[in-house]
Design a protein around this motif. Structure first.
Motif, short mmCIF file in Angstrom:
data_model
loop_
_atom_site.label_atom_id
_atom_site.label_comp_id
_atom_site.label_asym_id
_atom_site.label_seq_id
_atom_site.Cartn_x
_atom_site.Cartn_y
_atom_site.Cartn_z
N TRP A 136 0.75 -1.36 0.02
CA TRP A 136 -0.01 0.03 -0.02
C TRP A 136 0.74 1.17 -0.09
O TRP A 136 0.50 2.42 -0.64
CB TRP A 136 -1.06 0.05 1.12
N TYR A 137 2.01 1.40 0.76
CA TYR A 137 2.78 2.41 0.75
C TYR A 137 3.47 2.70 -0.59
O TYR A 137 3.59 3.70 -0.98
CB TYR A 137 4.17 2.11 1.66
N PHE A 138 4.08 1.53 -1.26
CA PHE A 138 4.29 1.58 -2.49
C PHE A 138 3.35 2.20 -3.51
O PHE A 138 3.90 3.05 -4.46
CB PHE A 138 5.07 0.03 -3.15
N SER A 139 1.98 1.86 -3.39
CA SER A 139 1.17 2.04 -4.39
C SER A 139 0.77 3.60 -4.03
O SER A 139 0.91 4.59 -5.15
CB SER A 139 -0.09 1.56 -3.97
N ASN A 140 0.86 4.20 -2.93
CA ASN A 140 0.69 5.38 -2.61
C ASN A 140 1.99 6.37 -3.31
O ASN A 140 1.65 7.42 -3.59
CB ASN A 140 0.39 5.75 -1.20
N LYS A 141 3.13 5.83 -2.83
CA LYS A 141 4.19 6.63 -3.22
C LYS A 141 4.37 6.92 -4.81
O LYS A 141 4.79 7.98 -5.08
CB LYS A 141 5.60 5.90 -2.51
N THR A 142 4.12 5.83 -5.40
CA THR A 142 4.32 6.00 -7.06
C THR A 142 2.79 6.51 -7.76
O THR A 142 3.08 6.96 -8.78
CB THR A 142 4.45 4.61 -7.43
N ASP A 143 1.77 6.37 -7.08
CA ASP A 143 0.43 6.69 -7.58
C ASP A 143 0.31 6.00 -9.02
O ASP A 143 -0.35 6.42 -9.78
CB ASP A 143 0.28 8.34 -7.80
N TRP A 144 0.80 4.88 -9.01
CA TRP A 144 0.63 3.82 -10.11
C TRP A 144 -0.36 2.81 -9.86
O TRP A 144 -0.33 2.23 -8.89
CB TRP A 144 1.87 3.04 -10.30
N PRO A 145 -1.33 2.77 -10.86
CA PRO A 145 -2.22 1.52 -10.91
C PRO A 145 -1.37 0.39 -11.19
O PRO A 145 -0.30 0.39 -11.81
CB PRO A 145 -3.18 1.59 -11.95
N ILE A 146 -1.74 -0.91 -10.89
CA ILE A 146 -0.99 -2.15 -10.74
C ILE A 146 -1.63 -3.06 -11.67
O ILE A 146 -2.87 -3.57 -11.52
CB ILE A 146 -0.70 -2.47 -9.46
N VAL A 147 -0.93 -3.81 -12.44
CA VAL A 147 -1.11 -5.11 -13.16
C VAL A 147 -0.74 -6.05 -12.22
O VAL A 147 0.79 -5.99 -11.96
CB VAL A 147 -0.55 -5.30 -14.53
N ALA A 148 -1.42 -6.99 -11.74
CA ALA A 148 -0.67 -8.05 -10.79
C ALA A 148 -1.01 -9.20 -11.15
O ALA A 148 -1.70 -9.83 -11.52
CB ALA A 148 -1.43 -7.71 -9.27
N HIS A 149 0.24 -9.89 -11.24
CA HIS A 149 0.67 -11.43 -11.81
C HIS A 149 0.00 -12.37 -10.63
O HIS A 149 0.15 -12.02 -9.39
CB HIS A 149 1.89 -11.82 -12.14
N ASN A 150 -0.61 -13.46 -11.11
CA ASN A 150 -1.13 -14.63 -10.34
C ASN A 150 -0.70 -15.69 -11.16
O ASN A 150 -0.91 -15.90 -12.35
CB ASN A 150 -2.58 -14.43 -9.82
N ARG A 151 -0.58 -16.94 -10.49
CA ARG A 151 -0.28 -18.12 -10.97
C ARG A 151 -1.19 -19.44 -10.62
O ARG A 151 -2.45 -18.82 -10.09
CB ARG A 151 1.15 -18.71 -11.08
N TYR A 152 -1.00 -20.50 -11.01
CA TYR A 152 -1.76 -21.70 -10.13
C TYR A 152 -1.86 -21.58 -8.89
O TYR A 152 -0.89 -20.88 -8.35
CB TYR A 152 -1.65 -22.96 -10.82
N TRP A 153 -2.67 -22.27 -8.41
CA TRP A 153 -3.03 -22.44 -6.57
C TRP A 153 -2.29 -23.92 -6.12
O TRP A 153 -2.48 -24.65 -6.70
CB TRP A 153 -4.43 -22.23 -6.28
N SER A 154 -1.61 -23.35 -5.18
CA SER A 154 -0.86 -24.56 -4.32
C SER A 154 -2.08 -25.37 -3.51
O SER A 154 -3.03 -24.73 -2.92
CB SER A 154 0.24 -24.02 -3.58
N ASN A 155 -1.93 -26.63 -3.60
CA ASN A 155 -2.75 -27.57 -2.58
C ASN A 155 -2.69 -27.05 -1.02
O ASN A 155 -3.47 -27.53 -0.05
CB ASN A 155 -2.63 -28.95 -2.94
N ASN A 156 -1.91 -26.26 -0.85
CA ASN A 156 -1.72 -25.61 0.75
C ASN A 156 -2.08 -24.43 1.00
O ASN A 156 -1.54 -23.60 1.71
CB ASN A 156 -0.19 -26.27 1.28
N THR A 157 -2.86 -23.62 -0.09
CA THR A 157 -2.96 -22.29 -0.11
C THR A 157 -3.71 -22.16 1.15
O THR A 157 -4.67 -22.92 1.54
CB THR A 157 -3.81 -21.95 -1.43
N ASP A 158 -3.50 -20.70 1.64
CA ASP A 158 -3.96 -20.48 3.08
C ASP A 158 -5.79 -20.14 2.76
O ASP A 158 -6.21 -20.05 3.77
CB ASP A 158 -3.33 -19.14 3.48
N TYR A 159 -6.10 -19.82 1.71
CA TYR A 159 -7.48 -19.73 1.38
C TYR A 159 -8.47 -20.82 1.67
O TYR A 159 -9.68 -20.59 1.80
CB TYR A 159 -7.60 -19.08 0.19
#
Length: 389
Positions: free
Chosen positions: A169-192
């Protein structure tokens, strides 16, 4: 699929594809013994374990006078069928403005050069760009920023303190850049996953992979990212890997479609868009049902000199289906100090193919090394991208 048949003059053309069942349909060509010509077949993937009575699969056949024109006609029919319009793509900020990328091949791909962490490196990119007149308007964060678990899959899609010591959140506010965020496949021990103490429904595979099957999960994941650190585009990478390695995706007739629809519906509710990366053709076809999928990565991963600019065939399919084709990141300087990958033999070629693709343009040089002339040939002074007519 689609299967595209054309004559030696690239004129008389036939395009054949599923018109539904994109994630569970299948086409194959083979040459049986004693046959002089190949045989074509279409149906449901053989691994599907149950097809309900009355289920129907539709096939679309389109004829035309040249390959590109026939593909455009084929794609238009599918987009009309599923009411996919252009307004999400035309309004996508990342397709219209210059970005900065940290994808595979980038100088700062799992590497921060002379800086202690990504927070410092990317803030330096922003500050040096402003001083030099390079109008980067957003940033792409690749897979280095979040926690991984079994088989290298996602354990928790939050930023590691070693990456952003003051918080994303600090990085986002400091740069004022919108973000394209990468994600990959989910692990079977995912916290969600409920199986691991989380609160969301997941399929857990014994081979190490997992898949969310909970529409509320996508609302939670994407809304948190948008509200806390200015997520603009959700980049779903490793689509081929997820599909090939999670057995349930090829055994269940409807699971693949449900997975992508839930993702897309959450993005639509939140005003976000989606990039598909490393997709199979079935994923690209499925996007005609998902208005917020606006772009696909049309090339292999970039590495300096690997000629990933050769993306013509994939781009024909992308444009036919109303998608922007992304060439991937690129270097604008041949040799760069503190850069993970060198040398790039054709920086001008990489730059101009990215611009002419009509998709995102994302140079990936170091904070202190870039070719301003090349970069500004792709955009206006405010970062607005120049587009081919």
């Amino acid at each position: 699929f689609p299967l595209v048949i054309f004559d030696s003059e690239l004129e008389n053309t036939l395009v054949i594809s599923p018109q539904n069942t994109f994630m569970s349909g299948h086409q194959v060509t083979w040459k049986p013994q004693n046959y002089t010509v190949p045989v074509w077949g279409s149906g449901i993937i053989g691994k599907v374990d149950m097809i309900p009575k009355g289920y129907s699969m539709e096939t679309l056949v389109v004829a035309g006078q040249n390959v590109t024109g026939t593909m455009e006609k084929w794609g238009k029919l599918l987009r009309i069928r599923y009411k996919k319009e252009d307004h999400y793509r035309l309004a996508d900020f990342t397709i219209n403005y210059l970005g900065y990328y940290t994808d595979n091949g980038a100088c700062y791909y799992y590497h921060t050069g002379e800086y202690d962490n990504y927070e410092d490196a990317l803030i330096a990119v922003k500050e040096n760009g402003l001083k030099s007149g390079i109008p980067h308007r957003y940033v792409q964060l690749d897979s280095w920023w979040y926690y991984k678990g079994e088989v290298g899959g996602v354990k928790n899609w939050t930023a590691k303190p070693s990456v952003f010591p003051h918080g994303i959140w600090y990085f986002s506010n400091k740069t004022d850049w919108p973000i394209v965020a990468h994600n990959r496949y989910w692990s079977n021990n995912t916290d969600y996953a409920k199986q691991n103490g989380g609160i969301f429904n997941f399929i857990i595979d014994e081979d190490g992979y997992a898949l969310p099957v909970d529409a509320e999960f996508w609302r939670y994941l994407l809304s948190t990212a948008k509200d806390e650190w200015n997520l603009k585009v959700y980049e779903q990478d490793w689509l081929d890997n997820e599909y090939s390695n999670l057995n349930e995706l090829t055994a269940d007739l409807n699971l693949g479609q449900m997975w992508l629809l839930q993702m897309g519906e959450a993005a639509e509710e939140l005003g976000l868009t989606i990039q598909y990366c490393m997709p199979w053709p079935r994923h690209i076809l499925q996007s005609v049902m998902i208005p917020t999928v606006t772009q696909i990565r049309a090339s292999d991963d970039y590495r300096p000199g690997n000629m990933n600019w050769r993306l013509g065939d994939t781009t024909i399919m992308a444009h036919a289906l109303g998608l922007a084709a992304f060439k991937d990141d690129f270097h604008t300087v041949s040799n760069e100090s503190n850069c993970r990958f060198n040398p790039e033999p054709y920086p001008a070629l990489e730059t101009f193919v990215a611009a002419l693709s009509g998709g995102p343009v994302g140079p990936s040089d170091t904070a202190k090394s870039f070719n301003k002339t090349l970069i500004l040939a792709t955009c206006m002074a405010d970062g607005r991208l120049l587009k081919p007519s």
